[in-house]
Motif scaffolding. Structure first.
Motif, PDB file in Angstrom:
ATOM      1  N   LYS A 133      -4.981   2.323  -0.768  1.00  0.00           N
ATOM      2  CA  LYS A 133      -5.557   0.999  -0.989  1.00  0.00           C
ATOM      3  C   LYS A 133      -6.800   1.137  -1.853  1.00  0.00           C
ATOM      4  O   LYS A 133      -7.824   1.694  -1.430  1.00  0.00           O
ATOM      5  CB  LYS A 133      -5.933   0.393   0.371  1.00  0.00           C
ATOM      6  CG  LYS A 133      -6.264  -1.096   0.333  1.00  0.00           C
ATOM      7  CD  LYS A 133      -6.722  -1.555   1.719  1.00  0.00           C
ATOM      8  CE  LYS A 133      -6.828  -3.058   1.819  1.00  0.00           C
ATOM      9  NZ  LYS A 133      -5.521  -3.695   1.956  1.00  0.00           N
ATOM     10  N   GLN A 134      -6.718   0.618  -3.066  1.00  0.00           N
ATOM     11  CA  GLN A 134      -7.862   0.682  -3.970  1.00  0.00           C
ATOM     12  C   GLN A 134      -7.660  -0.267  -5.139  1.00  0.00           C
ATOM     13  O   GLN A 134      -6.542  -0.660  -5.455  1.00  0.00           O
ATOM     14  CB  GLN A 134      -8.066   2.113  -4.487  1.00  0.00           C
ATOM     15  CG  GLN A 134      -6.828   2.698  -5.154  1.00  0.00           C
ATOM     16  CD  GLN A 134      -6.997   4.169  -5.535  1.00  0.00           C
ATOM     17  OE1 GLN A 134      -8.112   4.640  -5.761  1.00  0.00           O
ATOM     18  NE2 GLN A 134      -5.897   4.897  -5.603  1.00  0.00           N
ATOM     19  N   MET A 184      -7.776  -6.518  -3.343  1.00  0.00           N
ATOM     20  CA  MET A 184      -6.992  -5.693  -2.392  1.00  0.00           C
ATOM     21  C   MET A 184      -6.986  -6.322  -0.996  1.00  0.00           C
ATOM     22  O   MET A 184      -6.876  -5.624   0.009  1.00  0.00           O
ATOM     23  CB  MET A 184      -7.518  -4.257  -2.353  1.00  0.00           C
ATOM     24  CG  MET A 184      -8.975  -4.119  -1.995  1.00  0.00           C
ATOM     25  SD  MET A 184      -9.494  -2.350  -1.972  1.00  0.00           S
ATOM     26  CE  MET A 184     -11.277  -2.560  -2.017  1.00  0.00           C
ATOM     27  N   ALA A 201      -1.234  -0.959   2.055  1.00  0.00           N
ATOM     28  CA  ALA A 201      -1.914  -0.032   1.161  1.00  0.00           C
ATOM     29  C   ALA A 201      -1.226  -0.039  -0.195  1.00  0.00           C
ATOM     30  O   ALA A 201      -0.099   0.456  -0.325  1.00  0.00           O
ATOM     31  CB  ALA A 201      -1.902   1.370   1.762  1.00  0.00           C
ATOM     32  N   PHE A 202      -1.873  -0.651  -1.168  1.00  0.00           N
ATOM     33  CA  PHE A 202      -1.389  -0.629  -2.540  1.00  0.00           C
ATOM     34  C   PHE A 202      -2.567  -0.262  -3.436  1.00  0.00           C
ATOM     35  O   PHE A 202      -3.726  -0.460  -3.062  1.00  0.00           O
ATOM     36  CB  PHE A 202      -0.881  -2.015  -2.979  1.00  0.00           C
ATOM     37  CG  PHE A 202       0.473  -2.378  -2.437  1.00  0.00           C
ATOM     38  CD1 PHE A 202       1.619  -1.746  -2.897  1.00  0.00           C
ATOM     39  CD2 PHE A 202       0.603  -3.376  -1.476  1.00  0.00           C
ATOM     40  CE1 PHE A 202       2.884  -2.102  -2.408  1.00  0.00           C
ATOM     41  CE2 PHE A 202       1.851  -3.732  -0.988  1.00  0.00           C
ATOM     42  CZ  PHE A 202       2.991  -3.090  -1.447  1.00  0.00           C
ATOM     43  N   THR A 203      -2.225   0.213  -4.595  1.00  0.00           N
ATOM     44  CA  THR A 203      -3.252   0.431  -5.611  1.00  0.00           C
ATOM     45  C   THR A 203      -3.122  -0.675  -6.652  1.00  0.00           C
ATOM     46  O   THR A 203      -2.016  -0.975  -7.105  1.00  0.00           O
ATOM     47  CB  THR A 203      -3.067   1.818  -6.262  1.00  0.00           C
ATOM     48  OG1 THR A 203      -3.393   2.822  -5.295  1.00  0.00           O
ATOM     49  CG2 THR A 203      -3.963   1.982  -7.486  1.00  0.00           C
ATOM     50  N   TYR A 204      -4.239  -1.281  -6.966  1.00  0.00           N
ATOM     51  CA  TYR A 204      -4.264  -2.386  -7.933  1.00  0.00           C
ATOM     52  C   TYR A 204      -4.954  -1.859  -9.188  1.00  0.00           C
ATOM     53  O   TYR A 204      -6.163  -1.626  -9.177  1.00  0.00           O
ATOM     54  CB  TYR A 204      -5.007  -3.581  -7.342  1.00  0.00           C
ATOM     55  CG  TYR A 204      -4.410  -4.039  -6.019  1.00  0.00           C
ATOM     56  CD1 TYR A 204      -3.429  -5.017  -5.978  1.00  0.00           C
ATOM     57  CD2 TYR A 204      -4.815  -3.446  -4.812  1.00  0.00           C
ATOM     58  CE1 TYR A 204      -2.853  -5.411  -4.764  1.00  0.00           C
ATOM     59  CE2 TYR A 204      -4.257  -3.830  -3.601  1.00  0.00           C
ATOM     60  CZ  TYR A 204      -3.276  -4.809  -3.587  1.00  0.00           C
ATOM     61  OH  TYR A 204      -2.711  -5.191  -2.391  1.00  0.00           O
ATOM     62  N   HIS A 246      -4.648  -7.990   0.516  1.00  0.00           N
ATOM     63  CA  HIS A 246      -3.368  -7.798   1.217  1.00  0.00           C
ATOM     64  C   HIS A 246      -3.484  -6.643   2.220  1.00  0.00           C
ATOM     65  O   HIS A 246      -4.083  -5.623   1.923  1.00  0.00           O
ATOM     66  CB  HIS A 246      -2.278  -7.497   0.181  1.00  0.00           C
ATOM     67  CG  HIS A 246      -0.894  -7.495   0.745  1.00  0.00           C
ATOM     68  ND1 HIS A 246      -0.401  -6.452   1.491  1.00  0.00           N
ATOM     69  CD2 HIS A 246       0.095  -8.409   0.684  1.00  0.00           C
ATOM     70  CE1 HIS A 246       0.843  -6.726   1.865  1.00  0.00           C
ATOM     71  NE2 HIS A 246       1.165  -7.918   1.384  1.00  0.00           N
ATOM     72  N   GLY A 260     -10.416   1.228  -0.135  1.00  0.00           N
ATOM     73  CA  GLY A 260     -10.106   0.317   0.969  1.00  0.00           C
ATOM     74  C   GLY A 260     -11.279   0.134   1.927  1.00  0.00           C
ATOM     75  O   GLY A 260     -11.434  -0.924   2.537  1.00  0.00           O
TER      76      GLY A 260
END
Lengths: 367, 367
Positions: free
Chosen positions: A347-348, A269, A274-277, A271, A360
């Protein structure tokens, strides 16, 4: 055997980070100096793994990276087997720089070696010196870079006697500029492709050294496969630039890349947005990491939060490019997995097979 | 007090050099890798102070350099005065890289910091860390470079506890290409202009440390001027890039440049061809160097063969440019001397006022 963790092993990120943040802010304040040369920085590259300058026809990327303490493992294992392993250590050092440089879409073109020894005597051990030079040259050839020079100081009183501090600086170009992967195209729906690591690489080595101290046979401990613990640790870090170059040649431009080093899978994470991976598939874990995790009593959170656990590099690609990315990597002899996807959301990193989530707040790489 | 020399002080160049030569040969063998990127190296830059790659519209120059052991002087002097001196140490480190880079005619554009500490605790000393960052930023601004990033590893077991290994890598451009100073225009009749040093810079520090150990007051010894020996040693290295940039702006392109560091004035004959460098005028010797030479019982050969003795940088210019070169340097606040001339003849440096000659055999910087 009692549990071992990172604080015990001597790496205390909470103490490094305040200076790092101070330095990042001061560094950012110098960006304006480029204007007098007619250049400009890509500010988004600050906080990323390499620094990028727009030179008109192409971008330049640069980086300085250090090996860490892995040479200590080589020194100790040599006393058991008689091999120096500095050819492999050389590859590790170069990989630290090259694998960071390529995350921004750069082709590595030249490197400088930094080999600071505890005294002139270090360079007097002919076998070790020859291995270091040979391994460095081989790694340069594997990455297609020119070895431009370097520095070989003897620093008694600064570097420990008969030890060496190894680092590399690397210069690269992003050309065409459309190869730039600072992450502006990362989007929900993208596929996460993980590239196989070869072992511990150079991350988690302090913990491994601490473990070796506690094992009755130390680095001579046999793993289930029969390999010695020390030799298994010394399998050199993968060089991923042949894969990123082959991807470019195949017309695949990743939306983002992350070199999985310190902070392990939390780096997925990296980047800034805020995205979920969401990870659905785990790569095979190299035996030496399985052994390390088991012997130190680490749980999944500690293991995946600090070690590469089989994934040395993450490529974030358009879903349509996922299969081609796998094929390109495998053609370069690097195992790869379609391991997950990027989703909108907080973000996680969610590692579904392990029921594990890193938020995050678990990663701070930026000021 | 007995005589002190370099071998005693722990720097044994005869032990470093064989590895250096091995590495230089291996490095040269990787040059062909540039072809696949459409670039080529300037082979003449190998053995010079910075590596140069032809990028079409301009050349790129790059270098990695280390401070050496000068931080140990700061640590010891701090215990006497309470100041950290790491702002000055930062400038020294940057100067090592920048002053080498500019010898090839490059404009420095960006740097990476390499600060490898003996443990996380080093970064916890807020005053020292703040000074290091502030000095680094100031030196970047003075040289007009962007501080692109860096590496701050904690390397317990490799770097000595509570010590730090400081290095810098620097990237520069040669533009227009006619600014290149790899030495092809050096000729008999050229004038040697020497630029003033500010003190010991970062060369001869091992000897100075050895002397401090033997002085009853150590770094607290007062020089005739009243300055403390430790503080006089810590006067930071001159940054010469403002002079070389101002020369370029004034239309003066030196025929060659030499950064006077290890090997002292022997570096004046660094150029690969056989020329005689006849010196008729000596710069003023900084007090701290006079003290060092006197207290260690060094003769002129040892002093001028190892220390900068007041000359931190040598410019070799067309005789017609000599006066203008002086004026440009002085306008940048840097004292300069028309110190001698280049003559056809055997490779040697003749220092007439001292009746001293260094022959070509006294300097080995190339494979």
């Amino acid at each position: 055997m009692g549990k071992l963790d990172y604080q015990q092993a001597g790496v205390d990120y909470s103490k490094i980070d305040p200076l790092k943040i101070l330095a990042q802010r001061a560094a950012a304040a110098t960006a304006g100096n480029l204007a007098r040369h007619g250049f400009r920085e890509l500010a988004a590259s600050r906080g990323e793994s390499a620094y990028v300058i727009d030179c008109g026809d192409f971008h330049l990327a640069s980086i300085t990276e250090c090996l860490g303490t892995k040479a200590l493992v080589a020194d100790a294992t040599r006393s058991l087997t008689g091999r120096t392993y500095y050819d492999q250590i050389a590859q590790d050092t170069l990989a630290m720089a090259v694998n960071d440089l390529i995350t921004v879409g750069a082709t590595p073109i030249s490197v400088h070696a930094y080999w600071a020894a505890g005294g002139s005597g270090w360079f007097h051990d002919q076998q070790r010196a020859t291995d270091l030079v040979a391994g460095w040259q081989r790694a340069c050839d594997a990455c297609g870079v020119s070895w431009g020079g370097g520095e070989t100081p003897a620093l008694a009183g600064v570097v420990v006697d008969d030890r060496i501090d190894l680092a590399a600086s690397c210069l690269g170009i992003v050309r065409p500029k459309s190869r730039l992967t600072l992450g502006e195209h990362l989007a929900g729906g993208d596929t996460i492709v993980l590239l196989a690591s070869s072992g511990i690489h150079a991350n988690g080595v302090s913990l491994a050294r601490k473990l070796a101290e506690r094992l009755p046979q130390g680095y001579g401990t046999k793993l289930p496969s029969g390999a010695l613990f020390g030799e298994a640790l010394l399998v050199p870090t993968m060089l991923y630039s042949p894969v990123t170059e082959a991807l470019a040649a195949a017309g695949v431009v990743p939306h983002y890349c992350a070199n999985i080093t310190g902070h392990g899978w939390r780096k997925i994470m990296r980047h800034p947005a805020a995205f979920t991976y969401r990870i659905h598939t785990l790569p095979e874990v190299p035996e030496v990491l399985r052994f390390l995790v088991q012997q130190t009593g680490s749980d999944d959170r500690e293991a995946y939060g600090n070690l590469n656990m089989g994934a040395g590099f993450a490529l974030f690609v358009a879903a349509a490019d996922a299969e081609r990315t796998l094929a390109v990597a495998e053609a370069q002899g690097v195992r790869a997995w379609v391991a997950g996807r990027v989703e909108p959301g907080g973000k996680q990193v969610i590692i579904e097979p392990l029921g594990l989530t890193f938020g995050g707040d678990d990663l701070h790489v930026r000021a």
